[in-house]
Design a protein around this motif. Structure first.
Motif, PDB file in Angstrom:
ATOM      1  N   ALA A 182       7.260   2.270   6.609  1.00 32.39           N
ATOM      2  CA  ALA A 182       7.792   3.573   7.004  1.00 32.39           C
ATOM      3  C   ALA A 182       7.145   4.697   6.210  1.00 32.39           C
ATOM      4  O   ALA A 182       6.940   5.805   6.729  1.00 32.39           O
ATOM      5  CB  ALA A 182       9.308   3.599   6.827  1.00 32.39           C
ATOM      6  N   ALA A 183       6.814   4.423   4.948  1.00 25.38           N
ATOM      7  CA  ALA A 183       6.173   5.433   4.099  1.00 25.38           C
ATOM      8  C   ALA A 183       4.690   5.589   4.397  1.00 25.38           C
ATOM      9  O   ALA A 183       4.045   6.512   3.887  1.00 25.38           O
ATOM     10  CB  ALA A 183       6.372   5.073   2.631  1.00 25.38           C
ATOM     11  N   GLY A 184       4.136   4.693   5.190  1.00 25.86           N
ATOM     12  CA  GLY A 184       2.701   4.745   5.476  1.00 25.86           C
ATOM     13  C   GLY A 184       1.846   4.431   4.274  1.00 25.86           C
ATOM     14  O   GLY A 184       0.686   4.863   4.202  1.00 25.86           O
ATOM     15  N   ASP A 185       2.394   3.658   3.333  1.00 24.53           N
ATOM     16  CA  ASP A 185       1.677   3.341   2.084  1.00 24.53           C
ATOM     17  C   ASP A 185       0.799   2.108   2.327  1.00 24.53           C
ATOM     18  O   ASP A 185       1.177   0.978   2.008  1.00 24.53           O
ATOM     19  CB  ASP A 185       2.678   3.096   0.960  1.00 24.53           C
ATOM     20  N   VAL A 186      -0.376   2.342   2.887  1.00 25.04           N
ATOM     21  CA  VAL A 186      -1.261   1.242   3.269  1.00 25.04           C
ATOM     22  C   VAL A 186      -1.757   0.490   2.041  1.00 25.04           C
ATOM     23  O   VAL A 186      -1.912  -0.736   2.069  1.00 25.04           O
ATOM     24  CB  VAL A 186      -2.423   1.760   4.128  1.00 25.04           C
ATOM     25  N   ALA A 187      -1.994   1.203   0.954  1.00 24.29           N
ATOM     26  CA  ALA A 187      -2.487   0.543  -0.265  1.00 24.29           C
ATOM     27  C   ALA A 187      -1.466  -0.461  -0.784  1.00 24.29           C
ATOM     28  O   ALA A 187      -1.818  -1.599  -1.132  1.00 24.29           O
ATOM     29  CB  ALA A 187      -2.806   1.583  -1.326  1.00 24.29           C
ATOM     30  N   ALA A 188      -0.209  -0.054  -0.862  1.00 27.30           N
ATOM     31  CA  ALA A 188       0.837  -0.976  -1.330  1.00 27.30           C
ATOM     32  C   ALA A 188       1.008  -2.125  -0.353  1.00 27.30           C
ATOM     33  O   ALA A 188       1.172  -3.280  -0.754  1.00 27.30           O
ATOM     34  CB  ALA A 188       2.151  -0.230  -1.514  1.00 27.30           C
ATOM     35  N   LEU A 189       0.962  -1.820   0.933  1.00 25.80           N
ATOM     36  CA  LEU A 189       1.159  -2.857   1.942  1.00 25.80           C
ATOM     37  C   LEU A 189       0.047  -3.896   1.886  1.00 25.80           C
ATOM     38  O   LEU A 189       0.301  -5.105   1.976  1.00 25.80           O
ATOM     39  CB  LEU A 189       1.220  -2.221   3.320  1.00 25.80           C
ATOM     40  N   THR A 190      -1.176  -3.434   1.729  1.00 28.36           N
ATOM     41  CA  THR A 190      -2.305  -4.361   1.658  1.00 28.36           C
ATOM     42  C   THR A 190      -2.190  -5.277   0.440  1.00 28.36           C
ATOM     43  O   THR A 190      -2.673  -6.413   0.457  1.00 28.36           O
ATOM     44  CB  THR A 190      -3.628  -3.576   1.625  1.00 28.36           C
ATOM     45  N   ASP A 191      -1.492  -4.784  -0.592  1.00 29.09           N
ATOM     46  CA  ASP A 191      -1.276  -5.571  -1.815  1.00 29.09           C
ATOM     47  C   ASP A 191       0.104  -6.224  -1.801  1.00 29.09           C
ATOM     48  O   ASP A 191       0.647  -6.554  -2.857  1.00 29.09           O
ATOM     49  CB  ASP A 191      -1.413  -4.653  -3.035  1.00 29.09           C
ATOM     50  N   TYR A 192       0.662  -6.442  -0.612  1.00 31.48           N
ATOM     51  CA  TYR A 192       2.037  -6.944  -0.497  1.00 31.48           C
ATOM     52  C   TYR A 192       2.224  -8.259  -1.224  1.00 31.48           C
ATOM     53  O   TYR A 192       3.301  -8.553  -1.762  1.00 31.48           O
ATOM     54  CB  TYR A 192       2.426  -7.110   0.986  1.00 31.48           C
ATOM     55  N   ARG A 193       1.186  -9.062  -1.276  1.00 33.35           N
ATOM     56  CA  ARG A 193       1.325 -10.407  -1.840  1.00 33.35           C
ATOM     57  C   ARG A 193       1.661 -10.357  -3.327  1.00 33.35           C
ATOM     58  O   ARG A 193       2.329 -11.258  -3.847  1.00 33.35           O
ATOM     59  CB  ARG A 193       0.043 -11.202  -1.603  1.00 33.35           C
ATOM     60  N   ALA A 194       1.209  -9.290  -4.006  1.00 30.19           N
ATOM     61  CA  ALA A 194       1.516  -9.119  -5.425  1.00 30.19           C
ATOM     62  C   ALA A 194       2.762  -8.260  -5.643  1.00 30.19           C
ATOM     63  O   ALA A 194       3.428  -8.385  -6.674  1.00 30.19           O
ATOM     64  CB  ALA A 194       0.329  -8.479  -6.145  1.00 30.19           C
ATOM     65  N   ARG A 195       3.089  -7.397  -4.693  1.00 30.82           N
ATOM     66  CA  ARG A 195       4.132  -6.404  -4.910  1.00 30.82           C
ATOM     67  C   ARG A 195       5.456  -6.713  -4.225  1.00 30.82           C
ATOM     68  O   ARG A 195       6.527  -6.349  -4.736  1.00 30.82           O
ATOM     69  CB  ARG A 195       3.651  -5.030  -4.440  1.00 30.82           C
TER      70      ARG A 195
END
Length: 260
Positions: A195-208
């Motif tokens: 929803a936030a459009g935070d592609v960087a965080a999403l792409t790193d979902y496996r760690a975050r």
């Protein structure tokens, strides 16, 4: 212009069961302009490099075992579009991908189950694109970005996977069994970041993301999400279209990306 979509296809039994996710998919087409063609990025076609199928008419692949006989009697023989397949491959090659064309493969259940519900007439050309599980989210985000021009050509880009997919924990739970707390935590984090459009965080979902490696022991079922996001362009505008849970462990969430 059509949005790009991500849908969760769950168990193949979705085609026959009455659940909230099935009802959502059955009503999906009515919420969208009619596409000229549909390109499905399916979790169930894994290849070393991107492949797109190019056939005159799609066969129905029953790529599962141990289900009731009526499921194997279902078919979805939508036409293909070899000319569009060539364009898909060329867009990917222009973006630096070593894309190929498969002139025999039909549609696996990641493609035909949701399409059977959403477009039961099977009268829209359908193409399928493979995933490269070993390449991860950023690779599939880039694939989606390469395919973004298709949205301007009235092609529906449909990522088909599962918002959570830890089948190791399936013990015959009822389809409406209460959701596992770790599934809730993971899905809430993912939805907030989407929803936030935070592609960087999403792409790193496996760690975050909490419990990420539990919800996706392997990544093939979440990677179509990244292709759908990439196809939407920047900034990412996301709408959650549906959320429900089946068998306590399978989140069936669906999203639209980009403006329609």
């Amino acid at each position: 212009m059509l949005p790009s979509l991500f849908v969760s296809h769950g168990s193949p039994m979705l085609a026959l069961s009455r659940t909230p996710a099935r009802d959502f998919l059955a009503g999906l087409a009515a919420t969208l302009p009619r596409p000229q063609a549909i390109l499905v990025i399916s979790a169930h076609w894994e290849t070393e490099a991107p492949m797109v199928n190019a056939v005159a008419r799609n066969d129905t692949i029953h790529d599962f075992g141990g289900f009731p006989k009526p499921l194997y009697e279902l078919t979805y023989t939508a036409p293909g579009d070899p000319a569009l397949a060539e364009r898909v491959a060329e867009l990917l090659r222009q973006a630096g991908f070593d894309a190929g064309i498969d002139r025999a493969r039909g549609l696996d259940h990641g493609a035909w189950v949701p399409l059977l519900l959403a477009y039961p007439e099977a009268d829209i050309p359908v193409l399928q694109l493979s995933v490269q599980t070993h390449r991860g989210p950023a690779h599939h985000l880039a694939i989606g970005r390469a395919l973004a021009p298709l949205r301007h050509e009235n092609v529906l880009i449909l990522g088909s996977g599962s918002f959570t997919h830890d089948l190791r924990r399936f013990r015959g739970q009822a389809v409406d069994a209460p959701e596992s707390p770790d599934v809730t935590a993971f899905s809430a984090w993912m939805d907030r970041v989407i929803a936030a459009g935070d592609v960087a965080a999403l792409t790193d979902y496996r760690a975050r993301a909490p419990h990420a490696r539990d919800e996706h022991p392997t990544e093939e079922h979440i990677l179509p999400l990244f292709a759908a996001i990439g196809a939407a362009g920047d900034p990412v505008a996301a709408r959650r279209l549906h959320n429900s849970t089946e068998h306590a462990i399978l989140r069936m969430d669906a999203y639209a990306f980009g403006t329609g």
